[in-house]
Design a protein around this motif. Structure first.
Motif, PDB file in Angstrom:
ATOM      1  N   ASN A  82      27.813  -3.044  -4.803  1.00  0.00           N
ATOM      2  CA  ASN A  82      29.081  -2.494  -4.965  1.00  0.00           C
ATOM      3  C   ASN A  82      29.612  -1.527  -3.807  1.00  0.00           C
ATOM      4  O   ASN A  82      30.580  -1.011  -3.729  1.00  0.00           O
ATOM      5  CB  ASN A  82      29.289  -1.642  -6.075  1.00  0.00           C
ATOM      6  N   GLY A  83      28.575  -1.465  -2.715  1.00  0.00           N
ATOM      7  CA  GLY A  83      28.978  -0.994  -1.313  1.00  0.00           C
ATOM      8  C   GLY A  83      28.362   0.377  -1.439  1.00  0.00           C
ATOM      9  O   GLY A  83      28.408   1.059  -0.183  1.00  0.00           O
ATOM     10  N   LEU A  84      28.244   0.955  -2.336  1.00  0.00           N
ATOM     11  CA  LEU A  84      27.458   2.298  -2.111  1.00  0.00           C
ATOM     12  C   LEU A  84      25.957   2.269  -1.672  1.00  0.00           C
ATOM     13  O   LEU A  84      25.311   1.454  -1.689  1.00  0.00           O
ATOM     14  CB  LEU A  84      27.379   3.084  -3.691  1.00  0.00           C
ATOM     15  N   ARG A  85      25.533   3.682  -0.919  1.00  0.00           N
ATOM     16  CA  ARG A  85      24.383   3.671  -0.438  1.00  0.00           C
ATOM     17  C   ARG A  85      23.602   4.666  -1.784  1.00  0.00           C
ATOM     18  O   ARG A  85      23.935   5.654  -1.939  1.00  0.00           O
ATOM     19  CB  ARG A  85      24.379   4.442   0.938  1.00  0.00           C
ATOM     20  N   VAL A  86      22.280   4.184  -1.982  1.00  0.00           N
ATOM     21  CA  VAL A  86      21.630   5.017  -2.806  1.00  0.00           C
ATOM     22  C   VAL A  86      20.142   5.278  -2.559  1.00  0.00           C
ATOM     23  O   VAL A  86      19.596   4.253  -1.848  1.00  0.00           O
ATOM     24  CB  VAL A  86      21.509   4.391  -4.326  1.00  0.00           C
ATOM     25  N   MET A  87      19.492   6.354  -2.452  1.00  0.00           N
ATOM     26  CA  MET A  87      18.171   6.550  -2.149  1.00  0.00           C
ATOM     27  C   MET A  87      17.270   6.061  -3.159  1.00  0.00           C
ATOM     28  O   MET A  87      17.417   6.636  -4.354  1.00  0.00           O
ATOM     29  CB  MET A  87      17.783   8.034  -1.898  1.00  0.00           C
ATOM     30  N   VAL A  88      16.441   5.168  -2.681  1.00  0.00           N
ATOM     31  CA  VAL A  88      15.407   4.623  -3.891  1.00  0.00           C
ATOM     32  C   VAL A  88      13.987   4.770  -3.566  1.00  0.00           C
ATOM     33  O   VAL A  88      13.635   4.785  -2.232  1.00  0.00           O
ATOM     34  CB  VAL A  88      15.650   3.030  -3.898  1.00  0.00           C
ATOM     35  N   PRO A  89      13.182   4.712  -4.336  1.00  0.00           N
ATOM     36  CA  PRO A  89      11.603   4.669  -4.010  1.00  0.00           C
ATOM     37  C   PRO A  89      11.099   3.548  -3.106  1.00  0.00           C
ATOM     38  O   PRO A  89      11.929   2.392  -3.061  1.00  0.00           O
ATOM     39  CB  PRO A  89      10.923   4.470  -5.284  1.00  0.00           C
ATOM     40  N   PRO A  90      10.040   3.708  -2.174  1.00  0.00           N
ATOM     41  CA  PRO A  90       9.814   2.855  -1.416  1.00  0.00           C
ATOM     42  C   PRO A  90       9.436   1.424  -2.042  1.00  0.00           C
ATOM     43  O   PRO A  90       9.477   0.358  -1.209  1.00  0.00           O
ATOM     44  CB  PRO A  90       8.469   3.305  -1.017  1.00  0.00           C
ATOM     45  N   HIS A  91       8.876   1.074  -3.185  1.00  0.00           N
ATOM     46  CA  HIS A  91       8.774  -0.168  -3.780  1.00  0.00           C
ATOM     47  C   HIS A  91       9.715  -0.988  -4.099  1.00  0.00           C
ATOM     48  O   HIS A  91       9.650  -1.945  -4.649  1.00  0.00           O
ATOM     49  CB  HIS A  91       7.797   0.276  -5.062  1.00  0.00           C
ATOM     50  N   ILE A  92      10.921  -0.507  -4.245  1.00  0.00           N
ATOM     51  CA  ILE A  92      12.172  -1.285  -4.499  1.00  0.00           C
ATOM     52  C   ILE A  92      12.607  -2.099  -3.340  1.00  0.00           C
ATOM     53  O   ILE A  92      12.671  -1.615  -2.316  1.00  0.00           O
ATOM     54  CB  ILE A  92      13.505  -0.261  -4.904  1.00  0.00           C
ATOM     55  N   GLY A 131       0.884  -1.264   0.045  1.00  0.00           N
ATOM     56  CA  GLY A 131      -0.080  -0.040  -0.060  1.00  0.00           C
ATOM     57  C   GLY A 131       0.874   1.164   0.030  1.00  0.00           C
ATOM     58  O   GLY A 131       0.400   2.324   0.040  1.00  0.00           O
ATOM     59  N   GLN A 132       2.083   1.140   0.164  1.00  0.00           N
ATOM     60  CA  GLN A 132       2.864   2.180   0.176  1.00  0.00           C
ATOM     61  C   GLN A 132       3.174   2.701  -1.333  1.00  0.00           C
ATOM     62  O   GLN A 132       3.528   1.820  -2.403  1.00  0.00           O
ATOM     63  CB  GLN A 132       4.276   1.755   0.716  1.00  0.00           C
ATOM     64  N   THR A 133       2.977   3.824  -1.691  1.00  0.00           N
ATOM     65  CA  THR A 133       3.072   4.544  -2.829  1.00  0.00           C
ATOM     66  C   THR A 133       4.499   5.090  -3.184  1.00  0.00           C
ATOM     67  O   THR A 133       5.151   5.360  -2.288  1.00  0.00           O
ATOM     68  CB  THR A 133       1.702   5.526  -3.267  1.00  0.00           C
ATOM     69  N   ALA A 134       4.757   5.262  -4.524  1.00  0.00           N
ATOM     70  CA  ALA A 134       6.104   5.832  -4.671  1.00  0.00           C
ATOM     71  C   ALA A 134       5.997   7.237  -4.891  1.00  0.00           C
ATOM     72  O   ALA A 134       6.191   8.057  -5.850  1.00  0.00           O
ATOM     73  CB  ALA A 134       6.269   5.324  -6.088  1.00  0.00           C
ATOM     74  N   SER A 135       5.673   7.892  -3.548  1.00  0.00           N
ATOM     75  CA  SER A 135       5.627   9.327  -3.286  1.00  0.00           C
ATOM     76  C   SER A 135       7.002   9.924  -3.294  1.00  0.00           C
ATOM     77  O   SER A 135       7.988   9.045  -3.542  1.00  0.00           O
ATOM     78  CB  SER A 135       4.591   9.429  -2.168  1.00  0.00           C
ATOM     79  N   SER A 136       7.014  10.942  -2.793  1.00  0.00           N
ATOM     80  CA  SER A 136       8.474  11.774  -2.613  1.00  0.00           C
ATOM     81  C   SER A 136       9.371  11.151  -1.565  1.00  0.00           C
ATOM     82  O   SER A 136      10.176  11.502  -1.314  1.00  0.00           O
ATOM     83  CB  SER A 136       8.209  13.114  -2.446  1.00  0.00           C
ATOM     84  N   SER A 137       8.560  10.128  -0.858  1.00  0.00           N
ATOM     85  CA  SER A 137       9.491   9.684   0.309  1.00  0.00           C
ATOM     86  C   SER A 137      10.364   8.656  -0.204  1.00  0.00           C
ATOM     87  O   SER A 137      10.081   7.521  -1.035  1.00  0.00           O
ATOM     88  CB  SER A 137       8.683   8.830   1.427  1.00  0.00           C
ATOM     89  N   TYR A 138      11.747   8.727  -0.205  1.00  0.00           N
ATOM     90  CA  TYR A 138      12.530   7.751  -0.394  1.00  0.00           C
ATOM     91  C   TYR A 138      13.231   6.972   0.592  1.00  0.00           C
ATOM     92  O   TYR A 138      13.266   7.496   1.712  1.00  0.00           O
ATOM     93  CB  TYR A 138      13.870   8.248  -1.357  1.00  0.00           C
ATOM     94  N   VAL A 160      17.899   6.108 -11.056  1.00  0.00           N
ATOM     95  CA  VAL A 160      17.126   6.759 -12.168  1.00  0.00           C
ATOM     96  C   VAL A 160      15.893   5.849 -12.507  1.00  0.00           C
ATOM     97  O   VAL A 160      14.571   6.304 -12.719  1.00  0.00           O
ATOM     98  CB  VAL A 160      17.767   6.213 -13.559  1.00  0.00           C
ATOM     99  N   GLU A 161      16.017   4.515 -12.235  1.00  0.00           N
ATOM    100  CA  GLU A 161      14.754   3.573 -12.739  1.00  0.00           C
ATOM    101  C   GLU A 161      15.136   2.172 -12.589  1.00  0.00           C
ATOM    102  O   GLU A 161      16.272   1.812 -12.092  1.00  0.00           O
ATOM    103  CB  GLU A 161      14.245   3.748 -14.218  1.00  0.00           C
ATOM    104  N   ARG A 162      14.007   1.148 -12.521  1.00  0.00           N
ATOM    105  CA  ARG A 162      14.496  -0.210 -12.358  1.00  0.00           C
ATOM    106  C   ARG A 162      15.076  -0.644 -13.485  1.00  0.00           C
ATOM    107  O   ARG A 162      14.903  -0.084 -14.793  1.00  0.00           O
ATOM    108  CB  ARG A 162      13.038  -0.860 -12.404  1.00  0.00           C
ATOM    109  N   ALA A 163      16.112  -1.591 -13.682  1.00  0.00           N
ATOM    110  CA  ALA A 163      16.652  -2.190 -14.987  1.00  0.00           C
ATOM    111  C   ALA A 163      15.741  -2.906 -15.702  1.00  0.00           C
ATOM    112  O   ALA A 163      14.918  -3.531 -15.071  1.00  0.00           O
ATOM    113  CB  ALA A 163      18.064  -2.773 -14.396  1.00  0.00           C
TER     114      ALA A 163
END
Length: 189
Positions: free
Chosen positions: A158-168, A144-151, A184-187
């Motif tokens: 590779n060890g990096l931290r990235v802010m992603v949408p809630p559905h990932i 039920g969580q939508t892809a709003s502006s909350s990341y 950017v997007e899902r692969a």
């Protein structure tokens, strides 16, 4: 070759007034409401690695050094540095860690890169604009969580931290911009 300061980009090699060559680490233009627009350039001296920051008027001319940009494929990393192979003549070049810097996290075996060569030495690297990475750790997906502006933060393979949408979720492959480490997007693979 002289170019205006606002056209300087990350990875460019410029010849500073002191006669030394510098690789551009970042270039940011500022356009205030009043006053003269300026370009802030952070750069590293190639001879000894000293970092400096210079502010130019955006219309000022800077000298871009003549370097040869060549296509290389990344092979592997070891104690000496990062090994790349020239795509044309299969010659191998070892690039030290200080030239690659933080971008080393994005290197993947077989990745096509552009190395800037000056007097037979690699002085800068340009990575592909986008890379595909896999999420190995993140908060669980909430129904039920939508892809709003909350990341939410996610750790990549590779060890990096990235802010992603809630559905990932964990195991999802995503496309990340190498310039600023953003989702950017899902692969699609």
């Amino acid at each position: 070759m002289r170019i205006i300061a606002s056209n300087v980009r990350k990875g460019n090699i410029i010849e500073h007034e002191d006669g030394n060559l510098y690789v551009v680490l970042s270039a940011e233009s500022f356009f205030p409401g009043k006053g003269t627009p300026t370009t802030q350039i952070d750069m590293r001296r190639l001879s000894d690695g000293n970092k400096t920051s210079v502010r130019y008027k955006t219309t000022e001319q800077v000298e871009r050094a003549h370097v040869e940009d060549m296509n290389f494929s990344y092979l592997y990393a070891d104690g000496d540095g990062f090994t790349f192979m020239n795509d044309d003549n299969y010659e191998q070049v070892i690039v030290p860690q200080d030239v690659i810097g933080e971008q080393s996290a994005y290197l993947q075996e077989g990745m096509k890169c552009i190395l800037s060569i000056f007097n037979g030495v690699a002085v800068a690297i340009q990575l592909p604009a986008r890379v595909t990475l896999e999420v190995i750790e993140t908060e669980p997906v909430v129904k039920g969580q939508t892809a709003s502006s909350s990341y939410k933060p996610a750790k990549m393979d590779n060890g990096l931290r990235v802010m992603v949408p809630p559905h990932i979720g964990v195991g999802t492959r995503i496309v990340v911009l190498t310039e600023d480490n953003t989702y950017v997007e899902r692969a699609k693979d």
